[in-house]
Design a protein around this motif. Structure first.
Motif, short mmCIF file in Angstrom:
data_model
loop_
_atom_site.label_atom_id
_atom_site.label_comp_id
_atom_site.label_asym_id
_atom_site.label_seq_id
_atom_site.Cartn_x
_atom_site.Cartn_y
_atom_site.Cartn_z
N ASN A 34 0.86 -1.19 0.00
CA ASN A 34 0.00 0.00 0.00
C ASN A 34 0.89 1.23 0.00
OD1 ASN A 34 -1.85 2.03 0.28
ND2 ASN A 34 -2.74 1.30 2.21
N ASP A 35 1.01 1.88 -1.16
CA ASP A 35 1.75 3.13 -1.25
C ASP A 35 0.81 4.29 -1.57
OD1 ASP A 35 1.12 2.41 -3.81
OD2 ASP A 35 3.18 2.34 -4.56
N ILE A 36 -0.50 4.10 -1.22
CA ILE A 36 -1.52 5.12 -1.48
C ILE A 36 -1.93 5.84 -0.21
CG2 ILE A 36 -3.85 5.54 -2.35
CD1 ILE A 36 -1.89 4.78 -4.53
N ASP A 37 -2.27 5.05 0.84
CA ASP A 37 -2.74 5.65 2.09
C ASP A 37 -2.21 4.84 3.27
OD1 ASP A 37 -4.40 3.38 2.20
OD2 ASP A 37 -6.00 4.43 1.13
N ASP A 38 -2.87 4.97 4.43
CA ASP A 38 -2.38 4.34 5.66
C ASP A 38 -3.09 3.03 5.99
OD1 ASP A 38 -0.64 6.46 6.05
OD2 ASP A 38 -2.12 7.63 7.19
N GLU A 39 -3.97 2.54 5.13
CA GLU A 39 -4.67 1.28 5.41
C GLU A 39 -3.65 0.14 5.48
OE1 GLU A 39 -8.44 -1.40 3.73
OE2 GLU A 39 -7.82 0.45 2.72
N LYS A 46 -2.96 -1.63 -3.11
CA LYS A 46 -4.07 -0.71 -2.89
C LYS A 46 -4.21 0.20 -4.10
CE LYS A 46 -7.43 1.16 -0.57
NZ LYS A 46 -7.18 1.99 0.62
N LYS A 68 -6.25 3.38 -6.30
CA LYS A 68 -6.68 4.72 -5.93
C LYS A 68 -8.18 4.80 -5.65
CE LYS A 68 -3.00 7.13 -8.43
NZ LYS A 68 -2.67 8.12 -9.50
#
Length: 744
Positions: free
Chosen positions: A473-478, A573, A575
């Motif tokens: 996951n390099d999109i958000d903190d999930e 992950k 977008k």
């Protein structure tokens, strides 16, 4: 070496600048133009033969002028000038050329219409070489009357493929076939077929029009035509490979289904982007990958089937020069260096009869000259990078289109073998999508030299698969998807009797293609569904694989979907679509990716269970309807075959519902697309009449690394759901031009 001059020859002045008649282009790439003497008017009547022999001193027939390469009128003679270095030149002196003796022959001048702005002799293909030594190197039988595959061999507009090459698939290494008494057979003449540029060509599949090509589409392609041609080529290649697998192997025979498939499509005119051009090729996108050089020929990306430099002659103002169109950097030369946006490319030639080592100095001719002229003219060059993928004993070459580059400088240096090599520095034009950079990044992740950003788990399967599956996951903190138990295959909650006989075969060792005694081969229509590389040949209503009740060995090629993952997958992950699935490795069209694992659920349920299904986003329902226009199989008419089960795609006869909500594998993360790159196929494994039906996923086309894997979820058409107000059709976010707006 001196040569006697005929007493009737025309004398020439010793002060004449003989270098004026020389040209750095190879002679076979030139259309001869014979100048008339000063003040002499030529005339070429249609009925006069194009070539006449006579004495140099005359008399000359009407309309003909003497051909004297060193004749210059006295009033127009000039003193030789010292050549100056041109911008972008190599800055070395050419050796002095020995003057030739004037030829005692005369030729009519070519008509003005023959002088086109774009010379048709790209890559020096004004004529074709027929040397038997090159035929032997290419593995082509001399008696087949096939144009030899030379270094400049290209998919030219005027190329005609010989009929025996289309009809005979085997390429013999021997120079000529011999009869029973040891005498060489004479090659028979064969008719050749050439496609009319204005003829519309259509392919039929099961009675429906597959696609129609007219002259405009063959000259200038688009994404649809490029995709169609590549799909048609690979489908035909797979079928030809399947046919050859069923034949008895002959020593000394090379089976090249890619060359056979390419020849068939060329003869049928099934190609696009035939108009040669500098810059981007319509319908071909940066990052596209190719497993065969012929694929690049058919879509107009790179014409030569062997040479690394594609070029053509273009008229700049009043001067005609060769310029490079594209290059393939595949490691064939020992000094090629490339990294990121810069490529140091070695020129061609100098490695005669050696694939990876220089044996003589390279010369400034053909492709090398074209690259030097592209440097001077600042024209863009398409760059295709070839890379070996896989282990050393089973590595395959994959070509990735890396976009447009410009040549910044050139020089000569001594190579590792001690011979002179032309070097060219190419820099990538900015603003293009990443292609080769992605490959380099993945390679560094595998080697451990750099760390993949955003990795949550290096292997979410906890060792359940032979190949690790990363969670990124390099999109958000999930920190990951909802909890589930990873299980690599199906779970039947209760035994289910199969409605189709699935008794196993009695083969000893692996099942052999074309074995009439193998029950699994018979159930698949007389052919194994896979070729030797594990690629599925056709999409079918049902594929019969060997299973637990078969006595064949575990390495049988008819167990492809049971051998687990073969590529390094990554759950990532997205977008706007939750979690998705992609691969670190390139995937070939027809390659097995994974099966849909989970729990097989009963279709007969109450209202409460159906309400739960509405909230289950990981349901696979084989009874859904799908896009009927999807065509992936080979066109049987191209091989004069009758359409059969190879073109059947109806899967609704074997309904199967799988839930991967609590138990499943990587397939549960594959998102929907109305223009997918993956299709699913029902596979029945032989298991003593117990139901052992599985859903396997295969690649529709070649898939580059780090490209999201998607398949079509279909639309539920059952009467129960159509009358159920609670059923909600989900909004599609695939973003393709073929988007239906929703699914489910």
């Amino acid at each position: 070496m001196e040569r006697d001059i005929c007493p009737d020859s025309v004398p020439f002045s010793s002060s004449l600048d003989k270098s004026k008649v020389l040209n750095v282009k190879p002679l076979r790439s030139l259309v001869p133009v014979f100048p008339s003497p000063h003040g002499f008017t030529t005339f070429s009547p249609p009925q006069v033969p194009p070539f006449v022999c006579t004495q140099p001193s005359g008399p000359f027939p009407p309309g003909f002028s003497p051909f004297n390469p060193f004749f210059v009128p006295p009033d127009s003679q000039q003193h030789p000038q010292t050549p100056t270095n041109q911008p972008g030149g190599f800055g070395f002196n050419h050796p002095t050329q020995t003057p030739s003796v004037p030829l005692p022959s005369f030729r009519t001048p070519p008509p003005p219409a023959a002088r086109a702005q774009f010379a048709g002799a790209g890559n020096g293909d004004e004529g074709s070489s027929k040397k038997s030594s090159r035929n032997r190197e290419a593995g082509i039988n001399k008696g087949e009357s096939v144009r030899s595959v030379t270094e400049e061999d290209a998919c030219n507009d005027n190329r005609i493929w010989a009929a025996p090459y289309v009809s005979s698939f085997n390429m013999h290494i021997t120079d000529a076939e011999t009869t029973s008494n040891g005498e060489k057979q004479k090659s028979k003449s064969h008719k050749r077929v050439k496609c009319n540029q204005d003829t519309k060509l259509s392919l039929s599949a099961v009675g429906d029009i597959f696609m129609t090509f007219d002259a405009r589409q063959r000259a200038d392609g688009d994404r649809e035509s490029v995709t169609h041609i590549l799909t048609t080529f690979d489908a035909l290649r797979r079928r030809l490979n399947q046919i050859e697998d069923a034949k008895e192997a002959n020593p000394g025979v090379i089976r090249r289904s890619d060359l056979k498939a390419g020849a068939i499509l060329m003869n049928k005119g099934i190609r696009t982007n035939m108009k040669r051009r500098i810059g981007f090729v319509p319908g071909v996108e940066v990052g596209d990958i190719f497993f065969f050089r012929f694929e690049m020929c058919l879509v107009g990306l790179h014409a030569p089937s062997m040479a690394g430099i594609d070029y053509m002659s273009i008229k700049f103002e009043q001067e005609e020069e060769p310029v490079a169109l594209s290059i393939v950097s595949s490691g064939a030369y020992e000094d090629n260096v490339g990294d990121g946006d810069v490529l140091i490319y070695s020129g061609q030639g100098g490695n005669i009869n050696r694939k990876d080592k220089q044996v003589v100095d390279q010369k400034l001719e053909r492709g090398n000259l074209a690259l030097e002229r592209s440097l001077r003219r600042a024209t863009e060059v398409r760059v295709i990078r070839g890379m070996n993928v896989g282990h050393s004993n089973s590595a395959v070459k994959v070509y990735v289109y890396d976009g447009l580059y410009q040549i910044q400088e050139s020089w000569i240096e001594q190579g590792k073998s001690g011979f002179n090599v032309f070097k060219y520095k190419l820099v990538r034009v900015p603003g293009q999508p990443d292609a080769f950079k992605i490959w380099k990044s993945v390679q560094q992740w595998k080697e451990g030299s750099t760390t993949r950003v955003g990795v949550i788990l290096p292997d979410l399967t906890s060792g359940a698969e032979t190949v690790p599956v990363s969670l990124v996951n390099d999109i958000d903190d999930e920190r990951g998807p909802a909890y589930f138990t990873y299980f690599p295959t199906l779970k039947y909650l209760k035994p289910v009797k199969s409605i189709i006989s699935s008794f196993g075969c009695n083969c000893r060792g692996p099942c052999l293609p074309g074995d009439a005694n193998c029950s699994c081969v018979s159930r698949n229509g007389g052919n194994l569904p896979y070729i030797g590389t594990g690629i599925i040949v056709s999409q079918k209503s049902l594929v019969h694989e060997c299973g637990p009740s078969c006595s064949c060995s575990a390495n049988c090629r008819n167990r492809v979907s049971q051998t687990g993952l073969k590529v390094h997958l990554e759950v990532f992950k997205t977008k706007d679509k939750g979690w998705g699935l992609r691969s670190w490795d390139p995937i070939r069209a027809g390659a097995f990716i994974c099966e849909y694992a989970g729990e097989v659920v009963d279709k007969i349920k109450g209202d409460e269970d159906r309400d739960q299904d509405e909230d289950d986003e990981y349901i696979f329902d084989a009874a859904r309807t799908y896009d009927s226009s999807f065509q992936w199989n080979y066109v049987s008419e191209l091989l004069d075959e009758m359409p059969g089960d190879t073109n059947e795609t109806d899967k609704t006869s074997l309904p199967l519902t799988i839930s991967a909500k609590n138990v499943g594998n990587v397939a549960r993360f594959m998102n929907h697309s109305c223009a997918p790159n993956v299709f699913w196929q029902p596979v029945l494994r032989a298991n003593n009449n117990e139901s052992d039906l599985h859903i396997a996923f295969y690649a529709i086309k070649h898939i580059p690394p780090m490209t999201e894997l998607t398949y079509d979820y279909g639309i539920i058409q059952s009467e129960t759901h159509s009358n159920n107000a609670r059923h909600r059709r989900k909004i599609c976010l695939c973003g393709s031009s073929k988007c239906r707006g929703g699914f489910g």
